[in-house]
Design an enzyme around this catalytic site. Structure first.
Site, PDB file in Angstrom:
ATOM      1  N   ASP A   1      -5.704  -0.679   7.556  1.00  0.00           N
ATOM      2  CA  ASP A   1      -6.571  -1.737   8.187  1.00  0.00           C
ATOM      3  C   ASP A   1      -7.942  -1.708   7.364  1.00  0.00           C
ATOM      4  OD1 ASP A   1      -4.889  -1.687  10.370  1.00  0.00           O
ATOM      5  OD2 ASP A   1      -5.897   0.108  11.672  1.00  0.00           O
TER       6      ASP A   1
ATOM      7  N   SER B   1       0.817  -1.200   0.050  1.00  0.00           N
ATOM      8  CA  SER B   1      -0.039   0.101   0.049  1.00  0.00           C
ATOM      9  C   SER B   1       0.912   1.209  -0.013  1.00  0.00           C
ATOM     10  CB  SER B   1      -0.911   0.031   1.279  1.00  0.00           C
ATOM     11  OG  SER B   1      -0.239  -0.052   2.385  1.00  0.00           O
TER      12      SER B   1
ATOM     13  N   GLU C   1      -1.338   7.424  -3.352  1.00  0.00           N
ATOM     14  CA  GLU C   1      -0.937   6.733  -4.488  1.00  0.00           C
ATOM     15  C   GLU C   1      -1.628   5.424  -4.644  1.00  0.00           C
ATOM     16  OE1 GLU C   1       1.242   7.979  -7.183  1.00  0.00           O
ATOM     17  OE2 GLU C   1       0.930   9.790  -5.531  1.00  0.00           O
ATOM     18  N   GLY C   2      -2.307   4.939  -3.625  1.00  0.00           N
ATOM     19  CA  GLY C   2      -2.925   3.476  -3.779  1.00  0.00           C
ATOM     20  C   GLY C   2      -2.272   2.379  -3.510  1.00  0.00           C
TER      21      GLY C   2
HETATM   22  N1  LIG Z   1      -4.045  10.383   1.009  1.00  0.00           N
HETATM   23  C1  LIG Z   1      -4.947   9.411   0.557  1.00  0.00           C
HETATM   24  N2  LIG Z   1      -5.596   9.543  -0.351  1.00  0.00           N
HETATM   25  C2  LIG Z   1      -6.657   8.624  -0.689  1.00  0.00           C
HETATM   26  N3  LIG Z   1      -6.345   7.305  -0.467  1.00  0.00           N
HETATM   27  C3  LIG Z   1      -5.681   7.224   0.716  1.00  0.00           C
HETATM   28  C4  LIG Z   1      -4.919   7.813   1.285  1.00  0.00           C
HETATM   29  N4  LIG Z   1      -4.194   7.515   2.308  1.00  0.00           N
HETATM   30  C5  LIG Z   1      -4.413   6.172   2.205  1.00  0.00           C
HETATM   31  N5  LIG Z   1      -5.425   5.953   1.238  1.00  0.00           N
HETATM   32  C6  LIG Z   1      -5.890   4.681   0.766  1.00  0.00           C
HETATM   33  O1  LIG Z   1      -5.617   3.651   1.906  1.00  0.00           O
HETATM   34  C7  LIG Z   1      -4.633   2.556   1.609  1.00  0.00           C
HETATM   35  C8  LIG Z   1      -3.922   2.043   2.655  1.00  0.00           C
HETATM   36  O2  LIG Z   1      -3.028   3.466   3.231  1.00  0.00           O
HETATM   37  P1  LIG Z   1      -1.578   3.234   3.605  1.00  0.00           P
HETATM   38  O3  LIG Z   1      -0.541   2.720   2.583  1.00  0.00           O
HETATM   39  O4  LIG Z   1      -1.369   4.625   3.924  1.00  0.00           O
HETATM   40  O5  LIG Z   1      -1.708   2.239   4.657  1.00  0.00           O
HETATM   41  P2  LIG Z   1      -0.785   2.093   6.032  1.00  0.00           P
HETATM   42  O6  LIG Z   1       0.502   2.685   5.914  1.00  0.00           O
HETATM   43  O7  LIG Z   1      -0.784   0.535   6.465  1.00  0.00           O
HETATM   44  O8  LIG Z   1      -1.928   2.621   7.267  1.00  0.00           O
HETATM   45  P3  LIG Z   1      -2.470   2.294   8.703  1.00  0.00           P
HETATM   46  O9  LIG Z   1      -1.368   1.281   8.991  1.00  0.00           O
HETATM   47  O10 LIG Z   1      -2.230   3.585   9.257  1.00  0.00           O
HETATM   48  O11 LIG Z   1      -3.568   1.942   8.564  1.00  0.00           O
HETATM   49  C9  LIG Z   1      -4.182   3.279   0.042  1.00  0.00           C
HETATM   50  O12 LIG Z   1      -3.832   2.148  -0.759  1.00  0.00           O
HETATM   51  C10 LIG Z   1      -5.223   3.964  -0.349  1.00  0.00           C
HETATM   52  O13 LIG Z   1      -6.214   3.258  -0.965  1.00  0.00           O
HETATM   53 MG   LIG Z   2      -0.478  -0.430   8.273  1.00  0.00          MG
END
Ligand SMILES: Nc1ncnc2c1ncn2[C@@H]1O[C@H](COP(=O)(O)OP(=O)(O)OP(=O)(O)O)[C@@H](O)[C@H]1O
Ligand SMILES: [Mg+2]
Length: 309
Positions: A253, A221, A225-226
């Site tokens: 999550d 993730s 950027e998705g």
């Molecule tokens: N700023 C944003 N704009 C749009 N979508 C977002 C954004 N931030 C997160 N997402 C969505 O959430 C998904 C997971 O986010 P991220 O990569 O931040 O996960 P993470 O770092 O594991 O988060 P956490 O552990 O805090 O829950 C991304 O792939 C996207 O689809």
């Molecule tokens: Mg995480």
């Protein structure tokens, strides 16, 4: 049915402040919102919102443990926790107009070797009726770093699917038991391989390395950027539209919850990625962690781009 595991659960207290924070003075909290916290419990709420049955598992203890179970009752989420001697921790998130969010996270109580053994013995029974199990976050003090490795082995022996979302040593060891899916973010990949990710090619390369170990679905993730998915069918990139972000805590999550639902429903990988990106991005539009507005998810979903690389 999807079982979500949270070994280090907490009572999450959100303090909404109206005045500016002045350190060293008495501050009055305008509004308090308590919820059953820990990454796996965010996953459970998202699974339920997606329309699948869910059960929360892990450890709870003391009065906070009882309170946590009552909060899950109110949310309509079933649970089967191991009750421990220690007291479930509290985590405080102070939300104010000046600093935004400031979190105070308690470390949590210790889990004894006997409590860990008892949990592992009950674990096959807990997940008996589940198609998918999710394992999120870190483990409490006192537990072995190989706890997820052991749990994944149990899930796989029963022929169920398992998603692992953790970091550091827990991720490294957990990977050895070959979960069905992992969902590291960029930081977690960098820590795992002890490198710096500089380009999309780097991300793809490291995701492929994990896939080649024998992990069928590798999702990286990438925040706004998705996400990138490597699986047998190919490599896919899922890009959300630009949105007005409110709170990105729990986006990862939410993505895990959505993928668990997608695995339970045997969705095609590209459909699963679209679904998970839409749910996770919709979570970023909500001020509460691990929730989303289904109408907003549907709107975002129409604008998620899935590109086969
Ligand atoms: N700023 C944003 N704009 C749009 N979508 C977002 C954004 N931030 C997160 N997402 C969505 O959430 C998904 C997971 O986010 P991220 O990569 O931040 O996960 P993470 O770092 O594991 O988060 P956490 O552990 O805090 O829950 C991304 O792939 C996207 O689809
Ligand atoms: Mg995480």
């Amino acid at each position: 049915m999807i079982t979500t595991v949270t070994l280090n659960a907490s009572i999450d207290k959100a303090y909404h402040m109206t005045q500016k924070i002045e350190n060293g003075t008495v501050m009055r909290v305008a509004e308090t919102h308590n919820s059953a916290g820990g990454k796996g419990l965010n996953v459970a709420r998202v699974v339920k919102l997606c329309g699948s049955d869910t059960k929360a598992a892990g450890f709870v203890g003391g009065y906070n443990g009882q309170y946590l179970e009552s909060l899950l009752d109110a949310d309509g989420i079933s649970y089967e926790f191991e009750h421990i001697n220690g007291e479930t921790r509290s985590c405080i998130n102070i939300l104010d107009p000046g600093y935004g969010s400031t979190e105070y996270l308690e470390g949590g109580c210790e889990v004894t070797a006997e409590e860990e053994t008892s949990f592992l013995e009950r674990f096959p029974g807990i997940i008996r009726n589940s198609d998918v199990v999710t394992i999120s976050g870190s483990a409490p003090r006192g537990m072995g770093r190989d706890i997820y490795q052991k749990m994944i082995r149990i899930v796989k022996k029963l022929g169920r699917k398992v998603i692992l979302d953790t970091s550091g040593e827990y991720l490294k060891r957990g990977l050895e038991s070959l979960p069905t899916m992992v969902k590291p973010n960029k930081d977690e990949i960098e820590m795992l391989f002890d490198i710096k990710v500089r380009s999309q090619e780097d991300v793809i390369g490291y995701a492929q390395k994990i896939y080649e170990k024998g992990i069928p679905y590798v999702v990286i993730s990438l925040g706004g950027e998705g996400a990138l998915l490597v699986c047998k069918k190919g490599i896919y990139q899922g890009k959300p539209p630009r949105i007005e972000v409110v709170n990105t805590v729990g986006c990862g999550d939410s993505m895990v919850g959505a993928f668990a639902v997608a695995l339970e429903r045997n969705m095609e990988p590209e459909d699963a990625l679209k679904f998970a990106v839409a749910v996770a991005s919709a979570n970023a539009l909500s001020s509460n962690t691990g929730t989303f507005d289904p109408a907003k998810r549907d709107e975002i979903s129409q604008n998620v781009k899935i590109i086969k690389l």
